[in-house]
Design a protein around this motif. Structure first.
Motif, short mmCIF file in Angstrom:
data_model
loop_
_atom_site.label_atom_id
_atom_site.label_comp_id
_atom_site.label_asym_id
_atom_site.label_seq_id
_atom_site.Cartn_x
_atom_site.Cartn_y
_atom_site.Cartn_z
N PHE A 36 23.78 59.34 43.55
CA PHE A 36 23.85 59.75 44.95
C PHE A 36 23.32 58.62 45.81
O PHE A 36 22.69 57.68 45.33
CB PHE A 36 23.03 61.02 45.19
N ALA A 72 18.75 63.74 44.91
CA ALA A 72 19.47 63.70 46.18
C ALA A 72 18.72 64.39 47.31
O ALA A 72 18.85 64.00 48.48
CB ALA A 72 20.85 64.33 46.00
N THR A 73 17.94 65.42 46.99
CA THR A 73 17.31 66.23 48.04
C THR A 73 15.85 65.88 48.30
O THR A 73 15.31 66.24 49.36
CB THR A 73 17.39 67.72 47.68
N SER A 81 17.65 58.34 43.89
CA SER A 81 18.90 58.98 44.27
C SER A 81 20.11 58.17 43.81
O SER A 81 21.08 58.71 43.29
CB SER A 81 18.94 59.18 45.79
N SER A 89 20.51 68.64 42.88
CA SER A 89 19.90 67.41 42.37
C SER A 89 18.63 67.09 43.14
O SER A 89 18.66 66.89 44.36
CB SER A 89 20.89 66.25 42.49
N SER A 97 17.39 71.78 49.63
CA SER A 97 18.72 71.78 50.22
C SER A 97 18.87 72.88 51.27
O SER A 97 19.43 72.67 52.35
CB SER A 97 19.78 71.96 49.12
N GLU A 116 26.31 68.61 41.35
CA GLU A 116 26.26 69.06 42.74
C GLU A 116 25.03 68.50 43.43
O GLU A 116 23.91 68.58 42.91
CB GLU A 116 26.24 70.59 42.80
N GLU A 117 25.23 67.94 44.60
CA GLU A 117 24.13 67.29 45.32
C GLU A 117 23.02 68.28 45.65
O GLU A 117 21.83 67.94 45.59
CB GLU A 117 24.66 66.64 46.60
N GLU A 118 23.37 69.49 46.00
CA GLU A 118 22.35 70.47 46.40
C GLU A 118 21.46 70.90 45.24
O GLU A 118 20.39 71.46 45.46
CB GLU A 118 23.02 71.69 47.02
N ARG A 130 27.17 62.14 34.89
CA ARG A 130 26.45 63.28 35.43
C ARG A 130 26.44 64.47 34.49
O ARG A 130 25.56 65.30 34.55
CB ARG A 130 27.09 63.68 36.77
#
Length: 292
Positions: free
Chosen positions: A288, A226-227, A283, A223, A169, A219-221, A54
């Motif tokens: 993720f 991921a979102t 994802s 990415s 997010s 951080e997922e928020e 990452r």
């Protein structure tokens, strides 16, 4: 035989320039050599040392490509000079060409010239070589400029992508689908339109900077991989709205997401699946999702 070696060197230089052009300056391009390097780094950091994936896959890819370009340039010009060593050059009084091999002398000249150091201890005697050495120095400057401009170009694109991810997010945490489905039509449609504009911008950046796919966020928020699936939830909510304006905005967002997913799938994933499955693979590929 000498002309064949020099021709091979010029071919290596031209291939390198072609790859630089397609990677940095051709709209929608991605040089084949650069693509191979990024794919190799991606696989290694993902499967061999996943803890680094990452954070370092993208930067290592850029560093690897620049090193490859530099190495090919040095090798190419070394081959150009090699058949003309030592009789085609003047050597400074402190140098003894008979004490080193022709290949080593050609490599030294190529390195010094490409780095634009200009020591002047080896200078061309042949008129043709006098034209080639300044040209190599110019290409060395172009290579340095290209490496710097590449970094300056790709990171703003990454910033725009992360901004869209952060927006999605926040919308998800604020349960924006409720507003889209049953809230004020003007508010809901503007919300959908803002996400649509962001998704279109991300696809445009991905077309121009194909290597940006290989940069990941921890951080997922932040990415998009991921979102982005939440955008489909907003589409479903918009389609359920009683407002024609909101339904139209939802269809626009659906088209934008589908277009982006299609480009990601064709260029990087190759699943051939519908949009929801492509987004799930996207994802997962970025660390993720349930398959990460």
């Amino acid at each position: 035989m000498g002309w064949m070696i020099s021709s091979a060197g010029l071919f290596v230089v031209l291939v390198t320039l072609w790859d630089i052009f397609h990677t940095l300056w051709h709209p929608g391009g991605f040089g084949r050599l650069s693509q191979w390097v990024f794919q190799l780094v991606w696989r290694v950091t993902k499967h061999v040392v996943p803890s680094l994936t990452r954070q370092l896959a993208g930067p290592i890819g850029i560093l690897g490509v620049v090193m490859l370009w530099t190495g090919l340039m040095v090798i190419g010009w070394t081959l150009v000079y090699l058949p003309h060593m030592p009789e085609g050059f003047y050597f400074g009084s402190a140098l003894s060409p008979e004490q080193s091999s022709d290949a080593l002398a050609a490599l030294y000249l190529s390195l010094v010239t490409l780095a634009t150091l200009g020591f002047g201890d080896v200078t061309p005697a042949d008129p043709g070589l006098r034209l080639l050495t300044p040209f190599e120095a110019l290409l060395g400057f172009v290579l340095l400029t290209a490496a710097i401009s590449w970094i300056l170009q790709v990171y703003p694109a990454l910033g725009r992508r992360r901004s869209v991810a952060k927006r999605l997010s926040i919308l998800r945490s604020g349960q924006a689908t409720d507003v889209v489905a049953g809230g004020e039509p003007c508010v809901a449609s503007r919300m959908l339109e803002a996400v649509t504009e962001g998704v279109i911008q991300v696809e445009t950046d991905l077309l121009q900077y194909a290597e940006s796919y290989y940069f990941l966020e921890e951080e997922e928020e932040m990415s998009l991989a991921a979102t982005l699936p939440y955008a489909l939830e907003m589409v479903d909510a918009g389609r359920a709205s009683s407002s024609r304006e909101v339904r139209h905005a939802a269809e626009m967002l659906a088209a934008a997401v589908e277009s982006l997913a299609g480009r990601v799938d064709r260029a990087y994933l190759g699943t051939g699946c519908p949009t929801p499955e492509v987004l799930a693979s996207y994802s997962s590929d970025h660390g993720f999702g349930r398959h990460a």
